[in-house]
Design a protein around this motif. Sequence first.
Motif, PDB file in Angstrom:
ATOM      1  N   ASP A   1      53.520  87.415  58.736  1.00 13.12           N
ATOM      2  CA  ASP A   1      54.814  87.226  58.094  1.00 13.12           C
ATOM      3  C   ASP A   1      54.588  87.001  56.606  1.00 13.12           C
ATOM      4  OD1 ASP A   1      57.266  86.297  57.145  1.00 13.12           O
ATOM      5  OD2 ASP A   1      57.671  85.119  58.941  1.00 13.12           O
ATOM      6  N   GLU A   2      55.137  87.866  55.789  1.00 10.99           N
ATOM      7  CA  GLU A   2      54.946  87.774  54.338  1.00 10.99           C
ATOM      8  C   GLU A   2      55.544  86.502  53.747  1.00 10.99           C
ATOM      9  OE1 GLU A   2      52.989  89.549  52.468  1.00 10.99           O
ATOM     10  OE2 GLU A   2      52.521  91.049  53.979  1.00 10.99           O
ATOM     11  N   SER A   3      56.389  85.794  54.484  1.00 10.71           N
ATOM     12  CA  SER A   3      56.957  84.544  53.966  1.00 10.71           C
ATOM     13  C   SER A   3      56.044  83.342  54.241  1.00 10.71           C
ATOM     14  CB  SER A   3      58.344  84.303  54.564  1.00 10.71           C
ATOM     15  OG  SER A   3      58.243  84.033  55.949  1.00 10.71           O
ATOM     16  N   ASP A   4      54.866  83.587  54.809  1.00 13.28           N
ATOM     17  CA  ASP A   4      53.921  82.501  55.072  1.00 13.28           C
ATOM     18  C   ASP A   4      53.643  81.757  53.759  1.00 13.28           C
ATOM     19  OD1 ASP A   4      51.353  81.841  57.191  1.00 13.28           O
ATOM     20  OD2 ASP A   4      51.108  81.288  55.096  1.00 13.28           O
ATOM     21  N   PRO A   5      53.808  80.425  53.768  1.00 14.93           N
ATOM     22  CA  PRO A   5      53.669  79.666  52.526  1.00 14.93           C
ATOM     23  C   PRO A   5      52.233  79.286  52.151  1.00 14.93           C
ATOM     24  CG  PRO A   5      54.298  78.197  54.287  1.00 14.93           C
ATOM     25  CD  PRO A   5      54.267  79.597  54.879  1.00 14.93           C
ATOM     26  N   THR A   6      51.251  79.671  52.960  1.00 14.40           N
ATOM     27  CA  THR A   6      49.866  79.297  52.662  1.00 14.40           C
ATOM     28  C   THR A   6      49.513  79.763  51.248  1.00 14.40           C
ATOM     29  OG1 THR A   6      49.312  79.594  55.003  1.00 14.40           O
ATOM     30  CG2 THR A   6      47.466  79.483  53.443  1.00 14.40           C
ATOM     31  N   PRO A   7      49.027  78.844  50.403  1.00  8.34           N
ATOM     32  CA  PRO A   7      48.663  79.236  49.034  1.00  8.34           C
ATOM     33  C   PRO A   7      47.630  80.365  49.037  1.00  8.34           C
ATOM     34  CG  PRO A   7      48.654  76.848  49.254  1.00  8.34           C
ATOM     35  CD  PRO A   7      48.816  77.417  50.641  1.00  8.34           C
ATOM     36  N   ALA A   8      47.761  81.263  48.086  1.00  5.16           N
ATOM     37  CA  ALA A   8      46.855  82.411  47.997  1.00  5.16           C
ATOM     38  C   ALA A   8      45.405  81.969  47.853  1.00  5.16           C
ATOM     39  CB  ALA A   8      47.260  83.316  46.846  1.00  5.16           C
ATOM     40  N   THR A   9      45.157  80.848  47.191  1.00  8.28           N
ATOM     41  CA  THR A   9      43.771  80.374  47.073  1.00  8.28           C
ATOM     42  C   THR A   9      43.185  80.052  48.443  1.00  8.28           C
ATOM     43  OG1 THR A   9      44.590  78.136  46.642  1.00  8.28           O
ATOM     44  CG2 THR A   9      44.003  79.493  44.715  1.00  8.28           C
ATOM     45  N   GLU A  10      44.004  79.539  49.360  1.00 11.63           N
ATOM     46  CA  GLU A  10      43.526  79.243  50.717  1.00 11.63           C
ATOM     47  C   GLU A  10      43.323  80.528  51.516  1.00 11.63           C
ATOM     48  OE1 GLU A  10      45.612  76.151  52.882  1.00 11.63           O
ATOM     49  OE2 GLU A  10      45.990  75.081  51.001  1.00 11.63           O
TER      50      GLU A  10
END
Length: 182
Positions: free
Chosen positions: A105-114
Amino acid sequence: MDDTVNDIVVEKAVRPERVLSGPWLDVIASNLDYHRATFLWKCQGLSDAQLRQRAVPTSTLTLLGLMRHLQGVERAWFQRALAGTTPHFFPYRTYLTPEGEEWYDESDPTPATEVYADYLKACDESRQFFTDVTADPGRIVPNPEFGDTDVRFVLAHVIEEYARHTGHADLLREALDGTTGE
């Protein structure tokens, strides 16, 4: 000051030299690392927001979504299919497609650094499994997607995944900021 400059996720991607001849598994391993680095090269210098940006109006595909997918490719094929282990997949938000397939899901809030750190970890895990799982390239591997295959097919398929998705990444990056390159 532009916040995106301080929010760069992939600072520098260096593509390794490829092994062009010699033992087949050495050629394959070096090509995998080359394609991994090429994908990251397409993401280099971008912020979290840019990696999440839908660069093509008719598509939900993003560079960050591709990164999430490729960590799954690494773990599914090297750990689950070839090593027969249960991989630890990061709990990204997913949804079911109309065809019944699970997708990120593109709305996943996981930070891009993670996501980036998880992707790097997945690649390192694959490298750790590589020698053991490729000891017998002709070994038959049960494969619910394609039917029984051998190890060579799986390795070729992982390279196919990278080739296809790095092509997507190339188009997305060009649409984002005009950056092009091999």
